[in-house]
Enzyme design. Structure first.
Site, PDB file in Angstrom:
ATOM      1  N   TYR A 198       0.848  -1.198   0.000  1.00  0.00           N
ATOM      2  CA  TYR A 198       0.000   0.000   0.000  1.00  0.00           C
ATOM      3  C   TYR A 198       0.877   1.239   0.000  1.00  0.00           C
ATOM      4  CZ  TYR A 198      -3.739   3.269   1.170  1.00  0.00           C
ATOM      5  OH  TYR A 198      -4.607   4.331   1.150  1.00  0.00           O
ATOM      6  N   SER A 246      -6.128   1.060  -4.624  1.00  0.00           N
ATOM      7  CA  SER A 246      -6.287   2.492  -4.370  1.00  0.00           C
ATOM      8  C   SER A 246      -4.914   3.182  -4.387  1.00  0.00           C
ATOM      9  CB  SER A 246      -7.010   2.666  -3.056  1.00  0.00           C
ATOM     10  OG  SER A 246      -7.695   3.875  -3.067  1.00  0.00           O
ATOM     11  N   ASP A 274     -17.587   3.523  -7.801  1.00  0.00           N
ATOM     12  CA  ASP A 274     -16.460   3.907  -6.938  1.00  0.00           C
ATOM     13  C   ASP A 274     -16.373   5.435  -6.959  1.00  0.00           C
ATOM     14  OD1 ASP A 274     -12.961   2.908  -6.551  1.00  0.00           O
ATOM     15  OD2 ASP A 274     -14.190   4.437  -5.555  1.00  0.00           O
ATOM     16  N   HIS A 305     -15.739   1.283  -4.142  1.00  0.00           N
ATOM     17  CA  HIS A 305     -14.317   1.265  -3.819  1.00  0.00           C
ATOM     18  C   HIS A 305     -13.920  -0.022  -3.116  1.00  0.00           C
ATOM     19  CE1 HIS A 305     -10.520   3.270  -3.566  1.00  0.00           C
ATOM     20  NE2 HIS A 305     -10.460   3.193  -2.261  1.00  0.00           N
TER      21      HIS A 305
HETATM   22  O1  LIG Z   1     -10.295   9.989   1.237  1.00  0.00           O
HETATM   23  C1  LIG Z   1     -10.338   9.291   2.216  1.00  0.00           C
HETATM   24  N1  LIG Z   1      -9.330   8.463   2.576  1.00  0.00           N
HETATM   25  C2  LIG Z   1      -8.154   8.318   1.728  1.00  0.00           C
HETATM   26  C3  LIG Z   1      -8.459   7.369   0.571  1.00  0.00           C
HETATM   27  O2  LIG Z   1      -9.521   6.752   0.525  1.00  0.00           O
HETATM   28  N2  LIG Z   1      -7.528   7.217  -0.380  1.00  0.00           N
HETATM   29  C4  LIG Z   1      -6.242   7.910  -0.443  1.00  0.00           C
HETATM   30  C5  LIG Z   1      -5.713   7.586  -1.841  1.00  0.00           C
HETATM   31  C6  LIG Z   1      -6.758   6.788  -2.537  1.00  0.00           C
HETATM   32  C7  LIG Z   1      -7.691   6.279  -1.483  1.00  0.00           C
HETATM   33  C8  LIG Z   1      -7.263   4.893  -0.973  1.00  0.00           C
HETATM   34  O3  LIG Z   1      -6.057   4.643  -0.901  1.00  0.00           O
HETATM   35  O4  LIG Z   1      -8.157   4.141  -0.557  1.00  0.00           O
HETATM   36  O5  LIG Z   1     -11.421   9.230   3.082  1.00  0.00           O
HETATM   37  C9  LIG Z   1     -12.318  10.362   3.036  1.00  0.00           C
HETATM   38  C10 LIG Z   1     -11.876  11.336   4.099  1.00  0.00           C
HETATM   39  C11 LIG Z   1     -12.553  11.387   5.330  1.00  0.00           C
HETATM   40  C12 LIG Z   1     -12.157  12.272   6.295  1.00  0.00           C
HETATM   41  C13 LIG Z   1     -11.067  13.120   6.062  1.00  0.00           C
HETATM   42  C14 LIG Z   1     -10.379  13.055   4.843  1.00  0.00           C
HETATM   43  C15 LIG Z   1     -10.784  12.157   3.855  1.00  0.00           C
END
Ligand SMILES: O=C(NCC(=O)N1CCC[C@H]1C(=O)O)OCc1ccccc1
Length: 724
Positions: A480, A561, A652, A694
């Site tokens: 990751y 992701s 997603d 997702h």
């Molecule tokens: O975006 C994310 N999390 C990061 C995420 O889901 N990412 C970051 C990169 C792509 C994807 C993944 O790796 O699942 O969750 C929403 C959120 C909630 C509260 C504060 C900030 C953001």
């Protein structure tokens, strides 16, 4: 499987954008519109091509059968207590979604309280958040459809299981927190989108901006909810609220991205002249006090005794620590539990009156302790094996607590600790048994790999016992590397089947960007240092080859992701090193990710192409912008990209499908269709799921079908043979 007939997607060479003086072409920009017929046709073409490849992957049905068989075992989550009732989630094995049960006592007759399976024909409605009121009179719960991040909150009376009329829409990135009087709860939402008409929530790509915090009065209409907080000057802010155990305060954490940092405001709701009622008519925000009004560090409240608050923080403590402050004198902060030399303080939870259960991560393994809440001093070390604590069910008022545990060879154990007497009395409350899984056949190692810059990278290796290190084994390397997320040991049915029936070795590399060694480890794999993640992953792969576990043509890398970005970047940089690559819902367009849904929150790890210096970081590794013909780079060697499957899904709305669709079109063009005779004989395909998102909330059958497809593709491409 013979030469593939790729469709040639339209290239719009008129789309060229200027980034700080650099012209960047984006010929598949048109793939960004999920509603365009041309895009739907592109997807259908890809689905057909992929199905034609999968039909030739002869382990697909055997994998499906074995994964289904192994998955068909009862699974439980730790129970939690509210009022004098217990609640827990349980799946009998192959149910699409797990079911919420209620009992009048720990060994009382369980009754189904909420069965999400009854809410849709195909199991695509899932339970995403829930909160039971303090007196266990009401359950507030959030439902999500087709794996979207959008949530609709509903309320149920627990005694007669009747669903109340309350319905709250446009909820996203929200918790539910009841006031102790049970009159209602705090939740977060976005303003309703302008044109709701033809919207199929979760397929749109619009940016999520202007989050708001509301309070809902039970029995009222959402339009009467109290707007408690919002910040029109900071559209990226996200708000989450929790009510303290004593009911006196509502605590609000404000985040503007994914870094472990937040502002911390509080409101003494017990001091409001007419309580929250007083705000029903007026349209003024709650009077919050700004305890912390910057993003220097993370502050998460653990407990309070009136105005004396205990926090877990990483302020001047990248491995976290516990601190204390009296709201009446916010300039004086004292240390309750100093930052550990080596281990990362992962969580702290007040229990049993004046104690707390504390978990550390020590070289990616969990350490669990009971400490005194007042002094921080160590009371008991709770013995647990190498593995992960994957759930702590405990409140300050509870002396009976439940700990979920899992590991590579332990499907799941729920420990029960009774803290009433002096020493914790531990017993196994539930043990998840997977029929047909014999842990004695397998062995788990943890090795430390030297990365390109000499940094030691931990890696778990799970293999059948006594394998000969002759480089002959199919090997699956998973990673990751971002967002302070730690990959700790967990049981996986599908990877157990791969080890048993394909002789596969399964590995997890704890590369930089994660939280394994605290905030320094996270930062070492972010922003200008993002390349460290790819170097670490490549070094881990090279170790598996040099140590004799496998060889490039037998090595598959997998990630989801941000881990999909990892895979995308690594096959661009070292196409020679891998035989197969599986990238799930990857972030592949690093110049445009911040424009869609919640992508703007990820600039904390990636930076943003709007900024010149950050653009220079991003253009160097962005998967979409770095696909090159390896045979042209090294004419002397017969190089090509590994067999590659990009996986995505139509709902997603965390990482929108356009990332994978644009990369798929780009790879198929540059490597395959733009040449008369292409050396690229390894397939480059996309698996595009419908009515899925997702990952969260995906029904069991869809999970089994996807695992069967991706691992049958891997098996075929690595020429792995089936072992009965
Ligand atoms: O975006 C994310 N999390 C990061 C995420 O889901 N990412 C970051 C990169 C792509 C994807 C993944 O790796 O699942 O969750 C929403 C959120 C909630 C509260 C504060 C900030 C953001």
């Amino acid at each position: 499987i013979g030469p593939l007939l790729y469709s040639t997607a339209r290239r719009d060479d008129s789309v060229v954008e200027d980034y700080h003086g650099v012209q960047i072409a984006d010929p598949y920009r048109w793939l960004e519109d999920p509603d365009a017929d041309e895009v739907k046709e592109f997807v259908q073409e890809q689905v057909k091509l992929t199905e034609s490849v999968l039909q030739k992957c002869d382990t697909r049905e055997k994998l499906r059968a074995k994964i289904t068989e192994l998955f068909d075992h009862p699974r439980y989550e730790p129970p939690f207590k509210r009022g004098n009732k217990y609640f827990y989630n349980h799946n009998t094995g192959l149910q699409a979604q797990s079911v919420l049960y209620v009992q009048d006592s720990l060994d009382g007759e369980p009754e189904v309280l909420l069965d999400p399976n009854a809410l849709s024909e195909d199991g695509t409605v899932s339970l995403s958040i829930l909160s039971v009121s303090k007196d266990a009179k009401y359950l507030a719960y959030g439902l999500s459809s087709s794996g979207s991040d959008w949530v609709t909150i509903k309320v149920m009376r627990i005694d007669d299981k009747k669903t109340e009329p309350d319905t709250l829409s446009w909820v996203k990135f929200s918790s539910i927190s009841w006031t102790v009087d049970g009159k209602g709860f705090f939740y977060s939402r976005y303003p309703a989108p302008k044109e709701v008409g033809s919207l199929d929530a979760g397929t749109e790509t619009n940016a999520n901006l202007y989050h708001e915090l509301y309070y809902h009065f039970l029995g009222s209409d959402q339009s009467d909810d109290v707007l408690c907080w919002r910040d029109q000057d900071h559209p990226k802010y996200l708000f989450s609220a929790t009510v303290t155990d004593d009911g006196k305060y509502v605590l609000m954490e404000i985040e503007e991205g994914c870094d472990p940092v937040n502002k911390f405001y509080y409101c003494n709701i017990s001091a409001l002249p007419n309580g929250l009622e007083g705000f029903r008519e007026k349209n003024e925000l709650l009077p919050f006090t700004k305890l912390i009004d910057d993003f220097d560090a993370q502050y998460h409240a653990i407990a309070n005794d009136d105005t004396l608050f205990t926090f877990i923080t990483n302020k001047n403590a990248p491995k976290y620590k516990l601190v204390r402050v009296d709201l009446n004198d916010p300039s004086v902060w004292t240390e309750l539990l100093p930052e550990s030399e080596k281990d990362v303080l992962e969580s702290a939870c007040a229990v049993n009156g004046d104690q707390m259960i504390v978990s550390f991560l020590s070289d990616v393994k969990y350490v669990l302790q009971i400490r005194d809440l007042k002094s921080g001093s160590l009371l008991h070390q709770l013995p647990i094996d190498i593995g992960s604590v994957d759930g702590i069910s405990a409140r300050r008022e509870d002396s009976l607590i439940f700990i979920g545990f899992t590991s590579f060879l332990t499907p799941g154990i729920i420990y029960q600790y009774n803290l009433k007497s002096g020493t914790p009395d531990m017993k196994i409350f539930r043990e998840i048994v997977v029929p047909g899984f014999d842990r004695s056949e397998f062995h788990v190692d943890q090795v430390f790999v030297r990365s390109k810059d000499g940094t030691k990278i931990p890696m778990f290796i799970v293999a059948r016992k006594n394998i000969v290190l002759d480089g002959s084994h199919p090997c699956l390397l998973y990673g990751y590397g971002g967002f302070n997320i730690s990959l700790t040991p967990y049981f996986s049915v599908s990877r157990t089947v791969l080890a048993r029936h394909l002789g596969a070795v399964f590995c997890i590399a704890n590369i930089r960007g994660g939280g394994e060694y605290g905030e320094e480890w996270h930062k070492a794999g972010s922003l200008a240092k993002k390349q460290n993640c790819f170097d670490d992953f490549i070094s881990s792969a090279e170790y598996l080859i040099s140590a004799g576990y496998t060889q490039p043509s037998k090595l598959c890398i997998e990630g989801g992701s941000n881990g999909g970005l990892l895979v995308g970047a690594c096959i661009n940089q070292r196409p020679d090193l891998f035989g197969c690559a599986l990238a799930h819902v990857g972030v592949m367009d690093m110049l445009r990710f911040h424009k869609f849904t919640i992508g703007h929150a990820w600039t904390s790890d990636y930076g943003c192409s709007d900024n010149e210096e950050e653009f220079k970081w991003l253009i160097k590794y962005s998967p979409l912008h770095n696909v090159k013909r390896p045979w042209e780079q090294h004419p002397d060697r017969l190089l090509q990209y590994p067999s590659t499957m990009l996986l995505t899904a139509d709902h997603d709305d965390r990482v929108v499908p356009l990332h994978s669709l644009k990369l798929l079109a780009t790879m198929q063009y540059i490597l395959c269709t733009s040449l008369e005779k292409s050396p690229q004989t390894n397939p480059i395909i996309g698996r595009i799921e419908c009515k899925a998102g997702h990952g969260a909330g995906r029904p069991t059958q869809k999970m089994i079908d996807e695992a069967s497809d991706r691992y049958a593709f891997m098996a075929k491409m690595l020429a792995a043979t089936w072992i009965n």
